[in-house]
Design a protein around this motif. Structure first.
Motif, PDB file in Angstrom:
ATOM      1  N   ALA A   8       0.787  -1.241  -0.079  1.00 23.80           N
ATOM      2  CA  ALA A   8       0.387   0.403   0.102  1.00 23.80           C
ATOM      3  C   ALA A   8       0.414   1.321   0.080  1.00 23.80           C
ATOM      4  O   ALA A   8       2.123   1.241   0.783  1.00 23.80           O
ATOM      5  CB  ALA A   8      -1.348  -0.097   1.164  1.00 23.80           C
ATOM      6  N   VAL A   9       0.319   2.714  -0.915  1.00 27.08           N
ATOM      7  CA  VAL A   9       1.154   3.260  -0.987  1.00 27.08           C
ATOM      8  C   VAL A   9       0.684   4.714  -0.421  1.00 27.08           C
ATOM      9  O   VAL A   9      -0.183   4.850  -1.196  1.00 27.08           O
ATOM     10  CB  VAL A   9       1.695   3.690  -2.054  1.00 27.08           C
ATOM     11  N   PHE A  10       0.024   5.154   0.772  1.00 26.00           N
ATOM     12  CA  PHE A  10      -0.481   6.071   1.286  1.00 26.00           C
ATOM     13  C   PHE A  10       0.156   7.934   0.919  1.00 26.00           C
ATOM     14  O   PHE A  10       1.061   7.815   0.768  1.00 26.00           O
ATOM     15  CB  PHE A  10      -0.599   6.160   2.583  1.00 26.00           C
ATOM     16  N   GLY A  11      -1.024   8.015   0.119  1.00 27.08           N
ATOM     17  CA  GLY A  11      -0.314   9.628  -0.544  1.00 27.08           C
ATOM     18  C   GLY A  11       0.302   9.437  -2.125  1.00 27.08           C
ATOM     19  O   GLY A  11       1.411   9.411  -2.412  1.00 27.08           O
ATOM     20  N   ALA A  12      -0.291   7.874  -2.696  1.00 26.96           N
ATOM     21  CA  ALA A  12       0.654   7.570  -3.983  1.00 26.96           C
ATOM     22  C   ALA A  12       0.287   8.799  -5.260  1.00 26.96           C
ATOM     23  O   ALA A  12       1.090   8.329  -5.593  1.00 26.96           O
ATOM     24  CB  ALA A  12      -0.560   6.065  -4.437  1.00 26.96           C
ATOM     25  N   TYR A  13      -0.597   9.317  -4.871  1.00 30.41           N
ATOM     26  CA  TYR A  13      -0.832  10.701  -6.299  1.00 30.41           C
ATOM     27  C   TYR A  13       0.023  11.468  -6.208  1.00 30.41           C
ATOM     28  O   TYR A  13       0.493  12.208  -6.571  1.00 30.41           O
ATOM     29  CB  TYR A  13      -1.949  10.653  -6.181  1.00 30.41           C
ATOM     30  N   PHE A  19       6.478   8.574  -7.491  1.00 31.54           N
ATOM     31  CA  PHE A  19       7.957   8.171  -7.548  1.00 31.54           C
ATOM     32  C   PHE A  19       7.881   6.558  -7.121  1.00 31.54           C
ATOM     33  O   PHE A  19       8.492   5.960  -7.377  1.00 31.54           O
ATOM     34  CB  PHE A  19       9.120   8.664  -7.255  1.00 31.54           C
ATOM     35  N   VAL A  20       7.533   6.676  -5.767  1.00 33.15           N
ATOM     36  CA  VAL A  20       7.956   4.540  -5.066  1.00 33.15           C
ATOM     37  C   VAL A  20       6.654   4.281  -5.620  1.00 33.15           C
ATOM     38  O   VAL A  20       6.859   2.876  -6.025  1.00 33.15           O
ATOM     39  CB  VAL A  20       6.762   5.839  -3.596  1.00 33.15           C
ATOM     40  N   ARG A  27      10.550  -2.839  -9.347  1.00 35.96           N
ATOM     41  CA  ARG A  27      11.111  -4.053  -8.106  1.00 35.96           C
ATOM     42  C   ARG A  27      10.409  -5.412  -8.326  1.00 35.96           C
ATOM     43  O   ARG A  27      10.723  -5.962  -8.154  1.00 35.96           O
ATOM     44  CB  ARG A  27      11.143  -3.310  -7.144  1.00 35.96           C
ATOM     45  N   GLY A  28       8.877  -4.760  -8.925  1.00 35.56           N
ATOM     46  CA  GLY A  28       8.214  -6.057  -9.188  1.00 35.56           C
ATOM     47  C   GLY A  28       7.018  -6.615  -7.642  1.00 35.56           C
ATOM     48  O   GLY A  28       6.208  -7.433  -7.948  1.00 35.56           O
ATOM     49  N   PHE A  29       7.324  -4.989  -7.437  1.00 32.25           N
ATOM     50  CA  PHE A  29       5.449  -5.623  -6.604  1.00 32.25           C
ATOM     51  C   PHE A  29       4.985  -4.479  -6.941  1.00 32.25           C
ATOM     52  O   PHE A  29       4.233  -4.150  -8.394  1.00 32.25           O
ATOM     53  CB  PHE A  29       5.708  -4.129  -5.307  1.00 32.25           C
ATOM     54  N   VAL A  30       3.183  -5.130  -6.455  1.00 36.31           N
ATOM     55  CA  VAL A  30       2.463  -4.503  -6.957  1.00 36.31           C
ATOM     56  C   VAL A  30       1.631  -3.330  -5.694  1.00 36.31           C
ATOM     57  O   VAL A  30       0.858  -3.992  -4.355  1.00 36.31           O
ATOM     58  CB  VAL A  30       0.709  -5.781  -7.059  1.00 36.31           C
ATOM     59  N   PRO A  31       1.823  -2.294  -5.727  1.00 37.35           N
ATOM     60  CA  PRO A  31       1.009  -0.856  -5.639  1.00 37.35           C
ATOM     61  C   PRO A  31       0.066  -0.597  -5.603  1.00 37.35           C
ATOM     62  O   PRO A  31      -1.200  -1.477  -6.749  1.00 37.35           O
ATOM     63  CB  PRO A  31       1.472  -0.073  -6.505  1.00 37.35           C
ATOM     64  N   VAL A  32      -0.515  -0.699  -3.987  1.00 39.91           N
ATOM     65  CA  VAL A  32      -1.776  -0.500  -4.256  1.00 39.91           C
ATOM     66  C   VAL A  32      -2.467   1.426  -3.667  1.00 39.91           C
ATOM     67  O   VAL A  32      -1.497   1.380  -2.792  1.00 39.91           O
ATOM     68  CB  VAL A  32      -2.432  -1.107  -2.569  1.00 39.91           C
TER      69      VAL A  32
END
Length: 343
Positions: A8-13, A19-20, A27-32
């Motif tokens: 999870a990326v809080f503040g993704a926008y 960048f995160v 890196r192969g992760f799946v961002p939420v």
């Protein structure tokens, strides 16, 4: 554990959040994608098909629980962290997942150590605050420079920025910190934080190439005064900022960062020069790179990767240099940073 895990990326926008998200995908992760503004989240997801959008508010614990459900970790990129850190940490503790943030706010980081250290340690949880250019990188460099020293008399962390175009988030976080400290300044002396109203000195600093000798603002205090003393026995920690960058970030009309390459990075370059001294001896660590906001992403994502793969040295609330093998961590960032150790 590894590629395919949801983070999870809080503040993704936000500026750093984007960048995160990009670094996680690389890196192969799946961002939420999570944060307070559902419209901005949907707009971000439109250019990144297949990613979950989970709006959440720090005022709504249930929404944070939904945002973290089924994830392996959370990276908090949403400032001001004085407002967001504690609620997102609480959600991470409820979900039983590691928490990493990119907070540069001194007081917010102090709060994280003070309020969550005992609970996180008892739960065997991992909470890594200030895992960013300010706080995390300086702590890693200082720890690496210390090498086999168990204590030092002083640490000096000089930031040589070619300029500093602050984001809206940087400005908002700075305003919150100034209000919290009553417009006083802060420094780390004699083993503790001191608040004061003294004028800040301007002194020369000889940076390694390519920056060279520059005037810097002394006691331009950053999050390193929280992260470094949290685990290293150094009673005097001082940070410095090139005069030009200090003026930029203080000026109300300095524009936000502008994209200058295909990765969205600005043209800003930096040299971070760390000097530790003990009993007349001196050790040094230097990092060179581009764009302080962009380089925060590999710092935070490398931290998550190492936590999830068990490459850690402690649990609880811990700064980067305490929980990770500092030289190995810095070495893993070779695509983003050049690092030189003189020990």
């Amino acid at each position: 554990m590894g590629p395919g895990q949801r983070v999870a990326v809080f503040g993704a926008y936000g500026h750093t959040g984007r960048f995160v998200v990009a670094e996680l995908r690389e890196r192969g992760f799946v961002p939420v994608l999570s944060g307070r503004d559902a419209g901005k989240l949907r707009a971000l997801a439109a250019s990144r098909p297949g990613l979950d959008v989970r709006p959440a508010s720090v005022d709504d614990p249930d929404s944070l629980d939904r945002a973290l459900a089924g994830t392996a970790a959370v990276i908090n990129c949403a400032g001001p962290f004085a407002t967001t850190a504690a609620p997102v940490i609480e959600a991470a503790l409820r979900a039983g997942v590691p928490y990493v943030d990119v907070a540069a706010e001194i007081e917010a980081n102090v709060d994280t150590f003070a309020h969550f250290a005992d609970r996180a340690r008892a739960a065997g949880a991992v909470i890594v605050p200030a895992m960013a250019f300010y706080g995390g990188l300086g702590d890693l460099l200082t720890t690496a420079a210390m090498d086999d020293w168990t204590a030092a008399d002083e640490a000096h962390i000089a930031y040589g920025l070619s300029g500093w175009h602050p984001t809206a988030g940087t400005r908002a976080a700075g305003a919150v910190s100034r209000r919290r400290r009553g417009d006083r300044r802060v420094r780390y002396r004699n083993g503790g934080l001191e608040y004061h109203r003294d004028d800040l000195p301007t002194v020369p600093w000889s940076f390694p190439d390519p920056m060279g000798r520059r005037d810097v603002v002394g006691e331009f205090t950053m999050a390193d005064v929280v992260t470094v003393p949290s685990h290293l026995s150094i009673p005097d920690v001082r940070t410095y900022m090139t005069v030009e960058a200090a003026r930029d970030v203080s000026a109300p009309d300095t524009p936000a960062p502008a994209e200058a390459d295909e990765r969205g990075r600005s043209a800003q370059t930096f040299v971070v020069d760390v000097v530790v001294r003990s009993g007349g001896r001196e050790r040094r660590a230097v990092a060179r790179g581009r764009d302080i906001y962009a380089v925060t992403a590999p710092l935070a994502v490398e931290a998550v990767d190492r936590v999830l793969t068990g490459r850690t040295q402690t649990t609880g609330v811990a700064s980067a240099g305490e929980i990770f093998d500092a030289p190995a961590f810095l070495g893993a960032l070779s695509a983003h940073l050049s690092v030189e150790l003189r020990v």
